[in-house]
Design a protein around this motif. Sequence first.
Motif, PDB file in Angstrom:
ATOM      1  N   GLY A 111       0.908  -1.245  -0.061  1.00 45.31           N
ATOM      2  CA  GLY A 111      -0.085   0.017  -0.130  1.00 45.31           C
ATOM      3  C   GLY A 111       0.738   1.257  -0.073  1.00 45.31           C
ATOM      4  O   GLY A 111       0.706   2.176  -0.711  1.00 45.31           O
ATOM      5  N   LEU A 112       1.990   1.369   0.749  1.00 44.65           N
ATOM      6  CA  LEU A 112       2.737   2.467   0.892  1.00 44.65           C
ATOM      7  C   LEU A 112       3.356   2.534  -0.273  1.00 44.65           C
ATOM      8  O   LEU A 112       3.531   3.646  -0.892  1.00 44.65           O
ATOM      9  CB  LEU A 112       3.814   2.122   2.191  1.00 44.65           C
ATOM     10  N   GLY A 113       3.810   1.366  -1.009  1.00 43.09           N
ATOM     11  CA  GLY A 113       4.581   1.657  -2.248  1.00 43.09           C
ATOM     12  C   GLY A 113       3.730   2.166  -3.414  1.00 43.09           C
ATOM     13  O   GLY A 113       4.117   3.308  -4.290  1.00 43.09           O
ATOM     14  N   GLU A 114       2.236   1.796  -3.576  1.00 43.06           N
ATOM     15  CA  GLU A 114       1.551   2.393  -4.265  1.00 43.06           C
ATOM     16  C   GLU A 114       1.304   3.882  -4.146  1.00 43.06           C
ATOM     17  O   GLU A 114       1.208   4.762  -4.923  1.00 43.06           O
ATOM     18  CB  GLU A 114      -0.006   1.664  -4.241  1.00 43.06           C
ATOM     19  N   VAL A 115       1.154   4.186  -2.660  1.00 43.18           N
ATOM     20  CA  VAL A 115       0.833   5.515  -2.477  1.00 43.18           C
ATOM     21  C   VAL A 115       1.979   6.403  -2.875  1.00 43.18           C
ATOM     22  O   VAL A 115       1.993   7.702  -3.369  1.00 43.18           O
ATOM     23  CB  VAL A 115       0.653   5.674  -0.891  1.00 43.18           C
ATOM     24  N   PHE A 116       3.242   5.876  -2.785  1.00 47.85           N
ATOM     25  CA  PHE A 116       4.288   6.681  -3.063  1.00 47.85           C
ATOM     26  C   PHE A 116       4.434   7.022  -4.482  1.00 47.85           C
ATOM     27  O   PHE A 116       4.532   7.958  -5.133  1.00 47.85           O
ATOM     28  CB  PHE A 116       5.607   5.769  -2.759  1.00 47.85           C
ATOM     29  N   VAL A 117       4.011   5.966  -5.429  1.00 47.51           N
ATOM     30  CA  VAL A 117       4.007   5.991  -7.062  1.00 47.51           C
ATOM     31  C   VAL A 117       3.000   7.101  -7.144  1.00 47.51           C
ATOM     32  O   VAL A 117       3.252   8.088  -7.804  1.00 47.51           O
ATOM     33  CB  VAL A 117       3.720   4.681  -7.420  1.00 47.51           C
ATOM     34  N   ILE A 118       1.858   6.949  -6.704  1.00 48.37           N
ATOM     35  CA  ILE A 118       0.737   8.007  -7.108  1.00 48.37           C
ATOM     36  C   ILE A 118       1.010   9.484  -6.627  1.00 48.37           C
ATOM     37  O   ILE A 118       0.879  10.482  -7.416  1.00 48.37           O
ATOM     38  CB  ILE A 118      -0.474   7.518  -6.434  1.00 48.37           C
ATOM     39  N   VAL A 119       1.635   9.574  -5.411  1.00 50.44           N
ATOM     40  CA  VAL A 119       2.021  10.798  -5.034  1.00 50.44           C
ATOM     41  C   VAL A 119       3.119  11.590  -5.701  1.00 50.44           C
ATOM     42  O   VAL A 119       3.062  12.743  -5.998  1.00 50.44           O
ATOM     43  CB  VAL A 119       2.200  10.871  -3.514  1.00 50.44           C
ATOM     44  N   ALA A 120       4.166  10.628  -6.230  1.00 51.17           N
ATOM     45  CA  ALA A 120       5.213  11.064  -6.969  1.00 51.17           C
ATOM     46  C   ALA A 120       4.612  11.565  -8.231  1.00 51.17           C
ATOM     47  O   ALA A 120       5.271  12.669  -8.605  1.00 51.17           O
ATOM     48  CB  ALA A 120       6.237   9.949  -6.720  1.00 51.17           C
ATOM     49  N   GLY A 121       3.797  10.718  -8.849  1.00 49.40           N
ATOM     50  CA  GLY A 121       3.040  11.081 -10.044  1.00 49.40           C
ATOM     51  C   GLY A 121       2.581  12.505 -10.235  1.00 49.40           C
ATOM     52  O   GLY A 121       2.590  13.308 -10.904  1.00 49.40           O
ATOM     53  N   ILE A 122       1.637  12.553  -8.968  1.00 45.31           N
ATOM     54  CA  ILE A 122       1.030  13.937  -8.845  1.00 45.31           C
ATOM     55  C   ILE A 122       1.789  14.995  -8.657  1.00 45.31           C
ATOM     56  O   ILE A 122       1.533  15.949  -9.317  1.00 45.31           O
ATOM     57  CB  ILE A 122       0.073  13.718  -7.419  1.00 45.31           C
ATOM     58  N   GLY A 123       2.857  14.874  -7.843  1.00 46.18           N
ATOM     59  CA  GLY A 123       3.910  15.988  -7.698  1.00 46.18           C
ATOM     60  C   GLY A 123       4.553  16.428  -8.968  1.00 46.18           C
ATOM     61  O   GLY A 123       4.705  17.552  -9.423  1.00 46.18           O
ATOM     62  N   GLY A 124       5.015  15.234  -9.680  1.00 51.31           N
ATOM     63  CA  GLY A 124       5.393  15.494 -11.261  1.00 51.31           C
ATOM     64  C   GLY A 124       4.345  16.156 -12.068  1.00 51.31           C
ATOM     65  O   GLY A 124       4.798  17.360 -12.808  1.00 51.31           O
ATOM     66  N   PHE A 125       3.125  15.829 -11.973  1.00 48.97           N
ATOM     67  CA  PHE A 125       2.233  16.383 -12.950  1.00 48.97           C
ATOM     68  C   PHE A 125       2.106  17.711 -12.545  1.00 48.97           C
ATOM     69  O   PHE A 125       2.023  18.924 -13.184  1.00 48.97           O
ATOM     70  CB  PHE A 125       0.729  15.694 -12.938  1.00 48.97           C
ATOM     71  N   GLN A 126       1.931  18.140 -11.202  1.00 54.63           N
ATOM     72  CA  GLN A 126       1.865  19.542 -10.802  1.00 54.63           C
ATOM     73  C   GLN A 126       2.866  20.451 -11.216  1.00 54.63           C
ATOM     74  O   GLN A 126       2.766  21.610 -11.597  1.00 54.63           O
ATOM     75  CB  GLN A 126       1.808  19.488  -9.109  1.00 54.63           C
ATOM     76  N   ALA A 127       4.212  19.932 -10.927  1.00 56.04           N
ATOM     77  CA  ALA A 127       5.378  20.781 -11.337  1.00 56.04           C
ATOM     78  C   ALA A 127       5.429  20.845 -12.894  1.00 56.04           C
ATOM     79  O   ALA A 127       5.623  22.295 -13.221  1.00 56.04           O
ATOM     80  CB  ALA A 127       6.557  19.712 -10.800  1.00 56.04           C
ATOM     81  N   ALA A 128       4.972  20.055 -13.739  1.00 57.31           N
ATOM     82  CA  ALA A 128       5.184  20.373 -15.279  1.00 57.31           C
ATOM     83  C   ALA A 128       4.041  21.342 -15.564  1.00 57.31           C
ATOM     84  O   ALA A 128       4.395  22.291 -16.175  1.00 57.31           O
ATOM     85  CB  ALA A 128       5.033  18.732 -15.793  1.00 57.31           C
ATOM     86  N   LEU A 129       2.882  21.158 -15.096  1.00 58.23           N
ATOM     87  CA  LEU A 129       1.641  22.149 -15.291  1.00 58.23           C
ATOM     88  C   LEU A 129       2.131  23.372 -15.000  1.00 58.23           C
ATOM     89  O   LEU A 129       2.036  24.288 -15.580  1.00 58.23           O
ATOM     90  CB  LEU A 129       0.361  21.625 -14.715  1.00 58.23           C
ATOM     91  N   LEU A 130       2.654  23.622 -13.535  1.00 58.96           N
ATOM     92  CA  LEU A 130       2.741  24.931 -13.235  1.00 58.96           C
ATOM     93  C   LEU A 130       4.100  25.578 -13.931  1.00 58.96           C
ATOM     94  O   LEU A 130       3.817  26.862 -13.999  1.00 58.96           O
ATOM     95  CB  LEU A 130       3.156  24.776 -11.538  1.00 58.96           C
ATOM     96  N   GLY A 131       5.070  24.949 -14.084  1.00 58.30           N
ATOM     97  CA  GLY A 131       6.132  25.345 -14.828  1.00 58.30           C
ATOM     98  C   GLY A 131       5.344  25.840 -16.458  1.00 58.30           C
ATOM     99  O   GLY A 131       5.789  27.047 -16.749  1.00 58.30           O
ATOM    100  N   LEU A 132       4.885  25.114 -16.984  1.00 56.35           N
ATOM    101  CA  LEU A 132       4.368  25.441 -18.276  1.00 56.35           C
ATOM    102  C   LEU A 132       3.439  26.635 -18.168  1.00 56.35           C
ATOM    103  O   LEU A 132       3.399  27.443 -19.179  1.00 56.35           O
ATOM    104  CB  LEU A 132       3.639  24.098 -19.125  1.00 56.35           C
TER     105      LEU A 132
END
Lengths: 170, 174
Positions: A111-132
């Motif tokens: 469960g923690l592994g899945e949460v880590f993947v999703i949260v890292a993905g969310i962070g990546g998406f946010q950073a990319a969208l805000l940067g663009l």
Amino acid sequence: MTTFSMITVFGFLLAIRGQKSALLARHRPDFFGVWREALDRFLTAGILLALYALALAFDATRPLARENGILFFGVFGYVLSRYQGKTDIFFLTAALLAFLVSQHSADLRQGLGEVFVIVAGIGGFQAALLGLRYRLFFSKVPASVRGWPVICLLASFVSLALWAIAARVF
Amino acid sequence: MKLPESYFSRILLAYLPFMVCPFDLTRMAAEAAWAVLFLWITVFFFWFTRRLFPERLLRPAFFLWLLAWAQAAWTLAKLPPFWIVSVFFLMPVSFLEAQNKAARVRVFSRLVPRYFWDRFLSGAGFLCFVLAMDLGRVFFCGALGAAVFAQPAGIFLLLTIAAVAWKNQPFKAL
């Protein structure tokens, strides 16, 4: 598909609701803040999953926790979010994330592994969208597509890029 | 008359959670209809009971109300709880802010029907939006065979088209 959709949807919601456009016009996007929030989200969802695993470990609390999963994650998520002084959308995303992961993960570690993947993905998406979005302030965008149209278009491109990366990695 | 941008913002943000579970059209319509019905019930409930809650307990009570119904819908119909995020974005949650005090409004004031009419329109508009988006997705994905529309990227493209259409409405503000 659901994992990737959750990354995209929550990333978009948090990028839009977590930042104020007036601030973006004057300042660079706060990438450090995005990743700090991601870490907070991971820790909050992780604590929720650990509490759920603890509740499942005892005979007295197991049926109650299993039958009222949404209430369990919601109430504890609300308390943890208020304690950290977070926004409502942070609480909703953390609680929903923990609940959905708990539904198909066999144990706490997975469960923690899945949460880590999703949260890292969310962070990546946010950073990319805000940067663009920030770079777009320096471009001549026609008035007819300024605002929501161009944000949705950027989100589509970011989502497409993440989808391609995810297809290669996993 | 031009429809306001904030109305579209609320509907768009409320639609996003529906992208997580790619249901079939019937199931998605049923879930959207439930979210709208619940929105109207919530507006009605908190309109009449808001003054009964102490200011400090209003926000926890609102979220407990959402969570309790999400739990009930999950237990009875296995409905994933994403719809509460939609309700959260469609609700005028400014009433949860401590500085916004409840004003005394006469029962026969013109403000009451206007308030409920606005919320009714938000719900109905949201339902139509969800159906239009899903029909668009089915058309592009099924009829034209564009697989990208089965992904969030394609749905964001549809949202872009909807946003452009909304922003450039033919009727200008008077």
